[in-house]
Motif scaffolding. Structure first.
Motif, PDB file in Angstrom:
ATOM      1  N   ASP A   1       0.828  -1.197   0.000  1.00 33.05           N
ATOM      2  CA  ASP A   1       0.000   0.000   0.000  1.00 33.05           C
ATOM      3  C   ASP A   1       0.869   1.256   0.000  1.00 33.05           C
ATOM      4  O   ASP A   1       1.935   1.294   0.625  1.00 33.05           O
ATOM      5  CB  ASP A   1      -0.905   0.006   1.231  1.00 33.05           C
ATOM      6  CG  ASP A   1      -1.892   1.158   1.207  1.00 33.05           C
ATOM      7  OD1 ASP A   1      -1.570   2.212   1.794  1.00 33.05           O
ATOM      8  OD2 ASP A   1      -2.967   1.016   0.597  1.00 33.05           O
ATOM      9  N   LEU A   2       0.393   2.279  -0.671  1.00 32.62           N
ATOM     10  CA  LEU A   2       1.146   3.513  -0.837  1.00 32.62           C
ATOM     11  C   LEU A   2       1.521   4.126   0.506  1.00 32.62           C
ATOM     12  O   LEU A   2       2.622   4.670   0.657  1.00 32.62           O
ATOM     13  CB  LEU A   2       0.320   4.508  -1.656  1.00 32.62           C
ATOM     14  CG  LEU A   2       0.980   5.834  -2.036  1.00 32.62           C
ATOM     15  CD1 LEU A   2       2.070   5.603  -3.068  1.00 32.62           C
ATOM     16  CD2 LEU A   2      -0.063   6.810  -2.577  1.00 32.62           C
ATOM     17  N   HIS A   3       0.658   4.059   1.504  1.00 30.17           N
ATOM     18  CA  HIS A   3       0.868   4.757   2.764  1.00 30.17           C
ATOM     19  C   HIS A   3       1.567   3.908   3.812  1.00 30.17           C
ATOM     20  O   HIS A   3       1.979   4.435   4.845  1.00 30.17           O
ATOM     21  CB  HIS A   3      -0.469   5.257   3.315  1.00 30.17           C
ATOM     22  CG  HIS A   3      -1.197   6.170   2.371  1.00 30.17           C
ATOM     23  ND1 HIS A   3      -0.802   7.456   2.137  1.00 30.17           N
ATOM     24  CD2 HIS A   3      -2.287   5.952   1.582  1.00 30.17           C
ATOM     25  CE1 HIS A   3      -1.622   8.023   1.261  1.00 30.17           C
ATOM     26  NE2 HIS A   3      -2.527   7.128   0.912  1.00 30.17           N
ATOM     27  N   ASP A   4       1.704   2.608   3.595  1.00 32.96           N
ATOM     28  CA  ASP A   4       2.344   1.738   4.574  1.00 32.96           C
ATOM     29  C   ASP A   4       3.839   2.038   4.657  1.00 32.96           C
ATOM     30  O   ASP A   4       4.493   2.303   3.649  1.00 32.96           O
ATOM     31  CB  ASP A   4       2.147   0.263   4.205  1.00 32.96           C
ATOM     32  CG  ASP A   4       0.721  -0.197   4.445  1.00 32.96           C
ATOM     33  OD1 ASP A   4      -0.039   0.559   5.071  1.00 32.96           O
ATOM     34  OD2 ASP A   4       0.381  -1.303   3.977  1.00 32.96           O
ATOM     35  N   ARG A   5       4.371   1.953   5.863  1.00 32.98           N
ATOM     36  CA  ARG A   5       5.815   2.070   6.018  1.00 32.98           C
ATOM     37  C   ARG A   5       6.491   0.839   5.430  1.00 32.98           C
ATOM     38  O   ARG A   5       6.014  -0.277   5.615  1.00 32.98           O
ATOM     39  CB  ARG A   5       6.180   2.215   7.492  1.00 32.98           C
ATOM     40  CG  ARG A   5       5.673   3.497   8.133  1.00 32.98           C
ATOM     41  CD  ARG A   5       5.854   3.472   9.633  1.00 32.98           C
ATOM     42  NE  ARG A   5       5.330   4.693  10.242  1.00 32.98           N
ATOM     43  CZ  ARG A   5       5.187   4.875  11.547  1.00 32.98           C
ATOM     44  NH1 ARG A   5       5.520   3.894  12.396  1.00 32.98           N
ATOM     45  NH2 ARG A   5       4.711   6.009  12.024  1.00 32.98           N
ATOM     46  N   LYS A   6       7.613   1.064   4.795  1.00 33.79           N
ATOM     47  CA  LYS A   6       8.346  -0.028   4.173  1.00 33.79           C
ATOM     48  C   LYS A   6       9.808   0.355   4.037  1.00 33.79           C
ATOM     49  O   LYS A   6      10.151   1.549   4.103  1.00 33.79           O
ATOM     50  CB  LYS A   6       7.738  -0.393   2.812  1.00 33.79           C
ATOM     51  CG  LYS A   6       7.638   0.792   1.861  1.00 33.79           C
ATOM     52  CD  LYS A   6       6.779   0.476   0.652  1.00 33.79           C
ATOM     53  CE  LYS A   6       5.312   0.507   0.973  1.00 33.79           C
ATOM     54  NZ  LYS A   6       4.809   1.909   1.192  1.00 33.79           N
ATOM     55  N   GLY A   7      10.668  -0.627   3.887  1.00 27.74           N
ATOM     56  CA  GLY A   7      12.092  -0.350   3.798  1.00 27.74           C
ATOM     57  C   GLY A   7      12.765  -1.155   2.706  1.00 27.74           C
ATOM     58  O   GLY A   7      12.364  -2.291   2.397  1.00 27.74           O
TER      59      GLY A   7
END
Length: 888
Positions: free
Chosen positions: A725-731
């Motif tokens: 999802d565009l708004h989810d935090r990710k690394g």
């Protein structure tokens, strides 16, 4: 504080607080402690003494000193000196104390900010609290008190009858107060009037001198205190002396439900001979106290004197020196060296007063006290020695008698204990004290990255998604450093901490050690290490690993500031779709060219036919390198024969194990793999990357194929941020960044990752050995934060400093080379790694990243070869080729 009896010299005058000695054990308090204080009223940021002296208090803003240019540092000193000079005719009181930030509050804020953490989160958070509790998590608080005038004794008498009498007299001082407000708010101070909470803290820390700070301050209903309100600070606090003429006092108070006693010694700064600051490399001389490994309190009382007033006194003293010199010469006696030095110094001071810069010729007379404490007398003596060593030969640290009266100077409104040890100096020298300089980097929102190890020792917190979610900045963080600088440990620690916070990561691990993160017990159920070299054919198909843009990421809401938001969103979507097709074409061309022999790939004819074939091939997500081979075979004209030869070479490459990863036999979708797991480590074990010093003509076949596979693996990892999802935090963490910048498709990958990191709320870590790789890739403008480890080589050091926005040639190059120094002795390895951390919000400090409290994590990230560990795992008989079974 209990008013008791004082013995020995320096008996305080009647009406002041008296000192209790151990020989007077039967003394009883006879009056409230507040009766002994000179302070009688606090109104807003003004304090009023019993004698009617009015002092305005201000809170200074923190100032950064680390990694400033020489010019900026001189500007800070001169601006500070200019503000002090404008206070000529005033007496100022400088108070330095500290306000702790409760570890529990940090942990609570961190917990409130996480989303769907791992089940081990509670234990992780408890472990981190214990680690952080061992560090001084506090803020330095610097107060300036400026004496602005006096109210009359008649007004003091009327105050008892008319409540507003003092207010009316203060109103008469308003013009002077407003003028001081203007001076203190200017550059060099940036100080604001204190609030009720600030004054409460100043009184708490002054009356409970060197006691552990209370974690929570009292609520303040208003900003006015009268004499009978002072019991709130004095109740339960006691100052005593262990013996007459003791070199310290005992300060006792109630803290957190228990009685606490500290041995407190007050030292004073004596003779000073400061080298030129900052040219000598020394920092501000009051700020250097922050480097002590224990807490301290500082107090300075300074008279800012007009140049003419101070000049007349100095010239009078200089005349006396001249007469002595003349007297020696008249009698034919050689002038003593000390007398000649005094005469030379006097001439310099005279010249400075008469022809110095306008506004900076003022002189100062001040008394500088430092209070330190310890639980025992022996430890206190050790700390006094440490403090003296801190200043070395530049300043004599004195330990005078009359400790009780000296300690009273830390309380607002109290007079000087003694006129001794007065230091006279130009206002520019006092400007070089810069007490508000502080080590400030990171934030108080994220995980504990480490602690500052430059100007002070403070915990460093970092929330990698605060930049994108609040400051609307990029999420790109390069990690620079030479071999052994600790890039892998730092990147792996960041992934570990934030994985606990519930953030999904995809890591490209060309060398292999990071895959061991997936074996840690707390991460094992939620992690997957994928060996790309053993993956299905076509896993690294250059057309499939570049996804089409998601229409849901281009809504009218994101373009609401455009004239036509819907049209702007559609246009942006079409442009991104077109860019994706171009990237696939460029990536496929780079990869296929990399599979050709160097002698063939360098020819202009090869570049021409490959370009034509790639242009004609399908560039959708369903494309394939085999379509490029088909187009090569279809080319006609003068280059058809060469195109056929290139097609044959690529067909041969497709049959090799490495080539099968690029040329798919069937089309499929494996994005479920990266979406399902919290931590995915893409491993390229067995990939033989060529050395940067090896010419391409000398590459082996394995090294030749390794380069395009690494490009494709990086794109494969980058694709993961679009699968969520565009708004989810990710690394996303990519290692070997210097290799990715060698070809256009690799540079485009780095630019795309940096450009899209904010919109997709992704933190993009990029590890590389040289800052020049970051500059050459064209991603300098997207850098949010930066971590620079040990860096050798002048060009690499200059590139790192350029990215840090730090002045070249100011000595920082040597500092980068000295990070994480080799331990003494050739049998010891380097300890905790050091980095220069630029947090993207203006803070730059040298930090240390420790992992000793997590030995399993440290061992998992240790990439240093250890043949003993391998032999221990194989058994003691492995070196002679005998198995354990055979031996038994």
């Amino acid at each position: 504080m209990t008013p008791t009896t004082k013995t020995g010299a320096g008996v305080p005058r009647r009406g002041r607080l008296r000192l209790f000695t151990s020989s007077d054990a039967t003394a009883k308090p006879t009056r409230p402690v507040s009766a002994g204080l000179q302070l009688s009223d606090i109104i807003g940021n003004l304090t009023i003494t019993r004698g009617g002296q009015v002092t305005a208090w201000y809170l200074a803003s923190p100032v950064r000193w680390s990694f400033q240019s020489m010019g900026d540092r001189n500007s800070l000193i001169l601006a500070h000196a200019q503000r002090l000079a404008e206070l000529a005719g005033h007496r100022i009181h400088i108070r330095v104390t500290h306000r702790p930030y409760p570890v529990a509050r940090w942990a609570a804020d961190l917990h409130a900010g996480v989303i769907d953490p791992l089940p081990t989160w509670a234990q992780y958070l408890a472990d981190e609290q214990r680690k952080v509790a061992r560090l001084p998590l506090d803020d330095k608080v610097v107060y300036y008190g400026v004496r602005v005038g006096r109210i009359t004794s008649a007004g003091r008498a009327v105050q008892k009858l008319v409540r507003g009498a003092v207010d009316r007299q203060l109103k008469a001082l308003q013009r002077d107060i407003t003028d001081v407000d203007r001076i203190m708010s200017g550059p060099g101070m940036s100080a604001v009037p204190t609030t009720a909470s600030d004054m409460d803290w100043l009184m708490t820390r002054s009356l409970g001198l060197c006691l552990p700070a209370p974690l929570d301050t009292r609520p303040q209903p208003n900003d006015r205190w009268r004499a009978d309100d002072l019991h709130e600070w004095t109740s339960g606090t006691e100052w005593t002396s262990p013996s007459p003429y003791s070199g310290h006092i005992l300060v006792s108070g109630d803290r957190h439900g228990r009685r606490v006693t500290r041995h407190v010694a007050v030292l004073t700064l004596g003779r000073m001979e400061w080298p030129a600051i900052p040219e000598s490399g020394h920092g501000p001389w009051l700020q250097s106290l922050d480097q002590l490994p224990f807490g301290y309190e500082a107090s300075a009382t300074v008279d800012i004197r007009e140049a003419t007033e101070a000049g007349n006194e100095i010239l009078s003293q200089l005349d006396a020196v001249r007469h002595q010199v003349r007297h020696h010469r008249e009698h034919g006696i050689e002038v003593p060296i000390s007398l000649g030095r005094q005469a030379a110094t006097g001439r310099e001071i005279e010249d400075d007063i008469r022809s110095g810069p306008t506004g900076l010729s003022a002189r100062t007379k001040g008394w500088y006290r430092i209070a330190i404490s310890a639980p025992t007398e022996e430890e206190l003596r050790e700390r006094i020695t440490r403090l003296s060593e801190r200043y070395g030969t530049h300043c004599a640290v004195q330990h005078p008698s009359g400790q009780y009266a000296l300690a009273r100077e830390f309380i607002p409104g109290e007079p000087l204990a003694s006129d001794a040890y007065a230091r006279r100096m130009p206002v520019r020298t006092l400007g070089g004290s810069l007490p508000a300089v502080s080590a400030s980097v990171g934030d108080r929102r994220g995980f504990n990255l480490g602690y500052t190890s430059g100007t002070a020792r403070r915990p460093v917190m970092w929330h990698p998604w605060h930049s994108q979610e609040v400051r609307e900045a990029s999420g790109l963080t390069p990690i620079l450093g030479t071999l052994g600088s600790g890039k892998t440990v730092l990147g792996g620690a960041t992934v570990y901490h934030t994985s606990q916070m519930g953030v999904p990561w995809v890591v490209l691990d060309p060398s292999g050690p990071v895959r061991r993160l997936c074996s840690l017990p707390e991460l094992r159920p939620y992690s997957k290490a994928i060996d790309l070299m053993a993956s299905e054919p076509g896993t690294l198909n250059p057309y499939r690993i570049v996804p089409d843009p998601d229409p849901g990421h281009y809504t009218a809401e994101l373009y609401r500031y455009e004239d036509n938001p819907r049209q702007a969103a559609d246009r942006a979507y079409r442009q991104e779709a077109q860019r994706a097709r171009g990237i696939r074409r460029t990536l496929a061309t780079d990869v296929l060219m990399g599979m050709l022999p160097p002698a063939v790939a360098r020819t202009a004819e090869t570049a021409l036919v490959m370009h034509k074939a790639a242009e004609r091939a399908d560039t959708s997500v369903h494309g394939s390198p085999r379509y490029v081979i088909e187009q090569l075979r279809k080319l006609d004209g003068s280059h058809s024969e060469h195109a056929q030869d290139i097609a044959d070479l690529l067909e041969s490459a497709a049959d090799l194990p490495q080539g099968q990863l690029v040329f798919p036999s069937v089309d499929g979708d494996d994005q479920y793999t990266t979406r399902h797991w919290r931590l995915v480590v893409l491993n390229l074990r067995g990939l033989a990357l060529p050395s940067t010093d090896t010419a391409r003509e000398d590459w082996s076949v394995e090294e030749q194929y390794a380069m395009p596979l690494l490009y494709l693996a990086a794109w494969y990892a980058q694709r993961s941020i679009y699968a969520r999802d565009l708004h989810d935090r990710k690394g996303l963490w990519l290692d070997e960044g210097h290799v990715l910048g060698r070809v256009s498709s690799g540079r485009e990958l780095l630019r795309k990752s940096g450009r899209d990191s904010r919109k997709h709320n992704a933190r993009f870590l990029l590890s590389t050995q040289d800052g020049q790789d970051v500059i050459a890739a064209g991603i300098e403008n997207w850098i949010d934060s930066l971590l620079v480890g040990r860096t050798t080589g002048i060009e690499a050091q200059r590139a790192a400093l350029r990215l840090l926005n730090v002045e070249l040639g100011a000595g920082y190059e040597e500092m980068l080379a000295g990070l994480s120094p080799q331990a003494h002795g050739d049998t010891k390895r380097r300890g905790d790694r050091e980095f220069v951390f630029s947090d993207g919000a203006g803070g730059i400090e040298r930090i240390t990243v420790p992992l000793r409290h997590r030995p399993a994590l440290l061992q998992a990230l240790d990439s240093t070869a250890d043949p003993h560990a391998a032999r221990a795992a194989a058994g003691p008989w492995s070196s002679v080729g005998v198995s354990e079974e055979a031996r038994t």
